[in-house]
Motif scaffolding. Structure first.
Motif, PDB file in Angstrom:
ATOM      1  N   THR A 180       1.074  -1.139  -0.254  1.00  0.00           N
ATOM      2  CA  THR A 180      -0.367   0.242  -0.178  1.00  0.00           C
ATOM      3  C   THR A 180       0.900   0.692  -0.031  1.00  0.00           C
ATOM      4  O   THR A 180       0.649   2.535  -0.847  1.00  0.00           O
ATOM      5  CB  THR A 180      -0.709  -0.205   1.233  1.00  0.00           C
ATOM      6  N   PHE A 181       1.863   1.300   0.456  1.00  0.00           N
ATOM      7  CA  PHE A 181       2.926   2.906   0.885  1.00  0.00           C
ATOM      8  C   PHE A 181       3.901   2.692  -0.092  1.00  0.00           C
ATOM      9  O   PHE A 181       3.832   3.856  -0.534  1.00  0.00           O
ATOM     10  CB  PHE A 181       3.426   2.822   2.158  1.00  0.00           C
ATOM     11  N   ILE A 218       8.104  -0.353  -6.323  1.00  0.00           N
ATOM     12  CA  ILE A 218       8.213  -1.348  -5.655  1.00  0.00           C
ATOM     13  C   ILE A 218       7.982  -2.418  -6.358  1.00  0.00           C
ATOM     14  O   ILE A 218       6.112  -2.092  -5.945  1.00  0.00           O
ATOM     15  CB  ILE A 218       8.643  -1.898  -4.414  1.00  0.00           C
ATOM     16  N   SER A 219       7.697  -3.598  -6.637  1.00  0.00           N
ATOM     17  CA  SER A 219       6.996  -4.857  -7.713  1.00  0.00           C
ATOM     18  C   SER A 219       7.069  -5.295  -7.144  1.00  0.00           C
ATOM     19  O   SER A 219       7.840  -6.369  -7.141  1.00  0.00           O
ATOM     20  CB  SER A 219       6.664  -4.585  -9.209  1.00  0.00           C
ATOM     21  N   MET A 232      15.839  -2.101  -5.297  1.00  0.00           N
ATOM     22  CA  MET A 232      14.135  -3.258  -5.458  1.00  0.00           C
ATOM     23  C   MET A 232      13.222  -1.832  -6.167  1.00  0.00           C
ATOM     24  O   MET A 232      12.245  -2.871  -6.791  1.00  0.00           O
ATOM     25  CB  MET A 232      13.650  -3.305  -3.819  1.00  0.00           C
ATOM     26  N   MET A 233      14.052  -0.948  -6.146  1.00  0.00           N
ATOM     27  CA  MET A 233      12.828   0.236  -6.881  1.00  0.00           C
ATOM     28  C   MET A 233      13.360   0.468  -7.898  1.00  0.00           C
ATOM     29  O   MET A 233      14.273  -0.073  -8.457  1.00  0.00           O
ATOM     30  CB  MET A 233      12.972   1.044  -6.299  1.00  0.00           C
ATOM     31  N   GLY A 242      10.736   7.245  -6.946  1.00  0.00           N
ATOM     32  CA  GLY A 242      10.540   7.832  -5.910  1.00  0.00           C
ATOM     33  C   GLY A 242      10.878   6.629  -5.075  1.00  0.00           C
ATOM     34  O   GLY A 242      10.235   5.105  -5.350  1.00  0.00           O
ATOM     35  N   PHE A 243      11.212   7.333  -3.521  1.00  0.00           N
ATOM     36  CA  PHE A 243      11.345   6.430  -2.134  1.00  0.00           C
ATOM     37  C   PHE A 243       9.224   6.652  -1.766  1.00  0.00           C
ATOM     38  O   PHE A 243       9.122   6.348  -0.631  1.00  0.00           O
ATOM     39  CB  PHE A 243      11.860   7.374  -1.474  1.00  0.00           C
ATOM     40  N   GLY A 244       8.948   6.928  -2.685  1.00  0.00           N
ATOM     41  CA  GLY A 244       7.059   7.445  -2.103  1.00  0.00           C
ATOM     42  C   GLY A 244       6.877   8.713  -1.211  1.00  0.00           C
ATOM     43  O   GLY A 244       7.342   9.533  -0.986  1.00  0.00           O
TER      44      GLY A 244
END
Length: 409
Positions: A182-183, A188-189, A299-300, A305-307
């Motif tokens: 969710t975040f 990320i997949s 992983m991204m 970006g980082f959310g």
């Protein structure tokens, strides 16, 4: 070739019944048949393309599920009326009486309450562990363990799960790895990293307008068929079905998710760097000071970006409440739970979204009274936002006039 989730959404093409650019909404609870045999075949699951009753499936729900499966790179998906309506059937489908679950200790409060307080009624036990320590995770496995459960980025402490490492453990021990993403949609997949099932609360970033609740389970065709089975499928029998009108609305909003996530992340990294430079205890995966910064990078899907989630600690609940009330008064956002809205949302999770977790356990996991969780909005001028936030902090003596955190914090 690198997986590009936004391209997978972009490549879907739907036409409405009359040639509309949006698929027509199936505004029916039940569907008619020209023959009794077709109705029988549909009940038995042997009539592809036929619809029986909207709790089973509807065209609108299947359109949305197909798009979300494309985004996560899974075979298919099943949408539900809420995020918890996705999480709970998955766990009940995979576990029988006597089974054991290993879960991250920092998860959404509703999930924690389900695992801690509700599912034990069915003689299913859960061990809550530091999911970032793979050795601890593996040591917690018993002969009855069936599931590893985590969030890609945890709520609210923003711990990052090593999904590849957890997937390796799960495969060695014949467990199912379930990841709540969710975040970090698009960023990320999890299925691409080895997760068996990926869950979202659609309420949050994916829908993005805080006007509905919804959830989704992304996985294999076999597992989704099991969830939908009319005789023993947990999603089918628990009845957490999404309304067709809501499914259509979420599908429309999904098309702008890639643009929104880029802006959420852009604004969040700006504020996180400013807060950290000011001496505030700041947690954001995009900061080099975050213990899992390099793991997240590995992983991204870099473009997103980082959310949009970050936390700061202002020392006490009273100070946190004062700051949030002032920020709301200054129109910097809303004192509200949830996330993914176009305006910034802020809350003290210890007394709100994580209140189901007992205070002693909150302290053990590092969830302090003064922690404020921010869901950073889509502000066009994030520098202006920061300056106003800083002025609020100076007024409340959280920062001094030299932009440094007051030492008592």
């Amino acid at each position: 070739m690198a997986f590009k989730p936004a391209n997978s959404i972009q490549d879907l093409q739907y036409f409405g019944e009359f040639g509309g650019v949006n698929p027509s909404i199936s505004d029916s609870s039940t569907y008619t048949f020209l023959s009794a045999k077709t109705m029988f075949d549909t009940f038995e699951g042997n009539a592809d393309g036929c619809y029986l009753y909207s709790r089973h499936s509807s065209p609108s729900n299947l359109y949305l599920g197909e798009a979300l499966a494309a985004m996560e790179g899974t075979e298919t998906a099943n949408v539900s009326a809420s995020g918890m309506g996705a999480i709970t059937p998955v766990l009940l489908q995979l576990c029988d009486a006597g089974d054991h679950i290993i879960s991250s200790r920092t998860i959404y409060g509703g999930t924690y309450a389900f695992l801690k307080n509700f599912i034990p009624r069915f003689n299913i036990d859960t061990s809550f562990v530091d999911i970032t320590n793979l050795e601890i995770v593996e040591n917690a496995i018993t002969k009855n363990t069936k599931v590893l459960y985590c969030e890609s980025v945890s709520n609210p402490l923003l711990e990052v799960a090593d999904i590849r490492g957890l997937a390796n453990i799960a495969k060695r021990h014949n467990l199912k790895l379930i990841v709540d993403n969710t975040f970090s949609p698009l960023s990320i997949s999890p299925a691409m990293l080895g997760a068996d099932v990926v869950i979202h609360s659609l309420t949050k970033f994916i829908n993005g307008s805080s006007d509905t609740v919804g959830g989704v389970v992304c996985g294999t065709q076999e597992f989704i068929n099991d969830l939908r089975n009319v005789n023993d499928g947990a999603s089918m029998l628990l009845g957490s079905t999404m309304d067709s009108l809501r499914a259509s609305s979420v599908l429309k909003n999904l098309r702008t998710l890639h643009i929104r996530m880029q802006q959420h992340s852009h604004n969040a990294i700006y504020l996180a760097k400013q807060f950290e430079a000011d001496g505030l205890k700041t947690v954001y995966p995009g900061l080099e000071s975050h213990p899992s910064h390099e793991l997240f990078k590995s992983m991204m899907n870099e473009k997103y970006g980082f959310g949009g989630m970050l936390t700061i600690d202002v020392g006490s609940l009273d100070k946190a409440n004062e700051l949030m009330e002032m920020m709301q008064d200054k129109n910097l956002g809303y004192l509200a739970v949830s996330l993914g809205f176009y305006k910034t949302l802020f809350s003290a999770p210890g007394s709100s979204t994580s209140s189901e977790i007992p205070e002693d356990e909150q302290k053990e996991m590092g969830l302090s009274d003064g922690l404020i969780r921010f869901s950073i909005g889509l502000d066009a001028d994030i520098e202006r936002t920061y300056k106003t936030m800083r002025a609020c902090m100076e007024t409340l003596n959280i920062l001094d006039s030299k932009r440094k955190a007051v030492k008592s914090l």
